[in-house]
Design a protein around this motif. Sequence first.
Motif: not given
Length: 275
Positions: A206-209, A257-258, A263-265
Motif C-alpha cells: 500500500g501507500a505510506v502517507k 493504507v492498503e 476501498g482503501p483500508v
Amino acid sequence: MAPILSRRFAAFALIFAPALMLVSPAAEAGVGDLLVAPTRVVLDGRRGTEVILNNIGDDVATYRVTAELRRMTPDGNLVDVTDPNSGEKAAQEMLLYAPRRITLPPNQPQAIRLTARAPEGLPDGEYRVHMLFRAIPPPRPQVAPEKVEGVAFQLRPIYGVTIPVIIRLGRLEATAAIANVRKVTADGKPAIALDISRAGGRSTFGAVKVFKAGVANPIAIVNGIAVYTEVGQRSVTVPIDPAQLANASGQVTVQYVEPTDTGPVTLAETTAVLR
C-alpha cells in the motif's frame, strides 16, 4: 485503470580475452521501451489473469519471459535467490504462463496469460515469484576489435521489467504497525523514515502517507510499499516535497493504507513528533 510500469535496468555481460577490448554501440531504440500492466498480480490458485506488454519504442523488439525468485531484505530491497527454500520452489513450479518469448512491433500490445496450479497437499499460504520481461538485443554486425593493453571484455546492456506475482492459498490475514518515525536526509534531500512491521500469513502492500493537523492533503506520500512474508519488518523512506518543509515539524500522523476491492483500508496508523 490498472497501473502501468515503465522501468529500465541494464545487466552487462562480460566476455574476457587477452589484449582485446570490444565495446558494443548503444542499445537500439525500442529495446528498453516496454510498458507492463498491471505492475503487481495476485492469484488465488483457481482463476488466471493476463499481463499486457506494449512496445512504445520505434523499432521491433523481442522479449523473453521468465519467472525469477527474489527475497526482500529489511531495508526493502529485493535480492536474487540462489538457494530456494521449499516454498519458493513451489511458487516457481505452480506458476504457468505463456507465451515465453514475444516479438512486438512498435505500439503493439501482447497479452501474457498467467495461472497457478497448486499441487495436492500444498499448505495454505502465500507464494511469490517475480516475472522478468527481458529484452533480447537484435543481432549486431561484427566489428573489428580495437587492440589495447590489458583484459578484454564486451559490454552489452540488457533491459527488462520485473513485476511480483503472488499466489495466495486459503484465507490469509495480515496486520501491520508503524514505529520509529523520524526526519532524515536521503540523497542529500529531506525525508521521513519509519519502520513497518508485519505479522500474519500474507504480505501487505500500500501507500505510506504523512499528515499534518490542519493540512487536508498528505505532506508526504510514497506508493507501492510492500512488506513480504520473508520479513517481519522493513524500513521505508518517504521524500518530502520542498513546498511542505514548513509542515514537516511538530506532530504528524502516519498511515499505511492498503487498496482493496471494496476501498482503501488503513493497516496501521501512528502519531509522532518530528523535530
